[in-house]
Design a protein around this motif. Structure first.
Motif, PDB file in Angstrom:
ATOM      1  N   GLY A  92       0.787  -1.218   0.000  1.00  0.00           N
ATOM      2  CA  GLY A  92       0.000   0.000   0.000  1.00  0.00           C
ATOM      3  C   GLY A  92       0.821   1.270   0.000  1.00  0.00           C
ATOM      4  N   ARG A 125       0.842   3.848   2.178  1.00  0.00           N
ATOM      5  CA  ARG A 125       1.285   4.446   3.440  1.00  0.00           C
ATOM      6  C   ARG A 125       2.324   3.581   4.128  1.00  0.00           C
ATOM      7  NH1 ARG A 125      -4.637   5.252   5.728  1.00  0.00           N
ATOM      8  NH2 ARG A 125      -4.117   3.136   6.287  1.00  0.00           N
ATOM      9  N   ASP A 158       1.616   0.128   6.386  1.00  0.00           N
ATOM     10  CA  ASP A 158       0.538  -0.751   5.924  1.00  0.00           C
ATOM     11  C   ASP A 158       1.125  -2.134   5.641  1.00  0.00           C
ATOM     12  OD1 ASP A 158      -1.455   1.131   6.064  1.00  0.00           O
ATOM     13  OD2 ASP A 158      -1.437   1.610   3.934  1.00  0.00           O
ATOM     14  N   ARG A 208     -12.409  -2.394  12.693  1.00  0.00           N
ATOM     15  CA  ARG A 208     -11.289  -2.443  11.752  1.00  0.00           C
ATOM     16  C   ARG A 208     -11.800  -2.695  10.338  1.00  0.00           C
ATOM     17  NH1 ARG A 208      -6.479  -5.028  15.018  1.00  0.00           N
ATOM     18  NH2 ARG A 208      -6.658  -3.633  16.790  1.00  0.00           N
ATOM     19  N   GLU A 259      -5.546  -4.279   6.410  1.00  0.00           N
ATOM     20  CA  GLU A 259      -6.501  -3.445   7.139  1.00  0.00           C
ATOM     21  C   GLU A 259      -6.700  -2.086   6.493  1.00  0.00           C
ATOM     22  OE1 GLU A 259      -5.623  -3.205  11.300  1.00  0.00           O
ATOM     23  OE2 GLU A 259      -5.809  -5.367  11.560  1.00  0.00           O
ATOM     24  N   SER A 260      -5.894  -1.724   5.523  1.00  0.00           N
ATOM     25  CA  SER A 260      -5.981  -0.416   4.895  1.00  0.00           C
ATOM     26  C   SER A 260      -6.814  -0.482   3.620  1.00  0.00           C
ATOM     27  CB  SER A 260      -4.585   0.099   4.549  1.00  0.00           C
ATOM     28  OG  SER A 260      -4.666   1.226   3.703  1.00  0.00           O
ATOM     29  N   GLU A 261      -7.903   0.287   3.581  1.00  0.00           N
ATOM     30  CA  GLU A 261      -8.704   0.356   2.359  1.00  0.00           C
ATOM     31  C   GLU A 261      -7.910   0.974   1.218  1.00  0.00           C
ATOM     32  OE1 GLU A 261     -12.714   1.892   2.789  1.00  0.00           O
ATOM     33  OE2 GLU A 261     -12.619   1.395   4.922  1.00  0.00           O
ATOM     34  N   ASP A 262      -7.003   1.884   1.545  1.00  0.00           N
ATOM     35  CA  ASP A 262      -6.167   2.512   0.521  1.00  0.00           C
ATOM     36  C   ASP A 262      -5.224   1.514  -0.137  1.00  0.00           C
ATOM     37  OD1 ASP A 262      -7.331   4.955   1.134  1.00  0.00           O
ATOM     38  OD2 ASP A 262      -5.751   5.493   2.560  1.00  0.00           O
TER      39      ASP A 262
END
Length: 142
Positions: free
Chosen positions: A21, A23, A26, A92, A117-120
């Motif tokens: 990801g 960020r 992530d 989450r 866990e990150s949608e991005d």
């Protein structure tokens, strides 16, 4: 290390985390396992994949599910997301890419799942999972 025997007994062959990801921080969790059918699967692997896709759609109403052809053979690919509510009101987000690949032996299916866990991170999760799925090979001819 204490979980390794239990994971192996449940067909899990590879398990780990990796950065994914846009960020920093992530991470995604990859699980690759082999499950056995209770009996020999009927019909061709293409027909089996179509049936597996319909079953997956039935259990995961909002997932994007489609049959694909990989070098190892026909497979189901699914992308899904959701929220998971944990104790103490901890919510989450989770994005998952999953491949289910029947093997030529007619008794086994490879299940490859990558969860973050990150949608991005969903594009990176989908890409990383596809790279692993496309790299899989069987010792048997398909």
């Amino acid at each position: 290390m204490a979980l390794v025997p239990t994971m192996q007994a449940n067909g899990i062959r590879v398990f780990g985390k990796f950065a994914v990801g846009p960020r920093k921080g992530d991470v995604a969790t990859l699980t690759l396992g082999v499950a056995l059918w209770p009996e020999t699967a009927p019909g061709s692997r293409d027909a089996l994949v179509a049936a597996m896709a319909e079953e997956y759609r039935g259990r995961h109403k909002r997932a994007v599910v489609q049959p694909v052809r990989l070098p190892i053979g026909p497979a189901v690919v699914a992308i899904s997301g959701g929220e998971y509510h944990l104790p103490e009101r901890d919510v989450r987000s989770q994005i998952k890419a999953e491949y289910q690949i029947p093997l030529p032996d007619g008794r086994s299916v490879v299940i490859l799942s990558v969860i973050a866990e990150s949608e991005d991170a969903w594009p990176a999760v989908a890409e990383a999972t596809a790279k692993v799925a496309w790299s899989l090979r069987s010792g048997e001819t398909s």
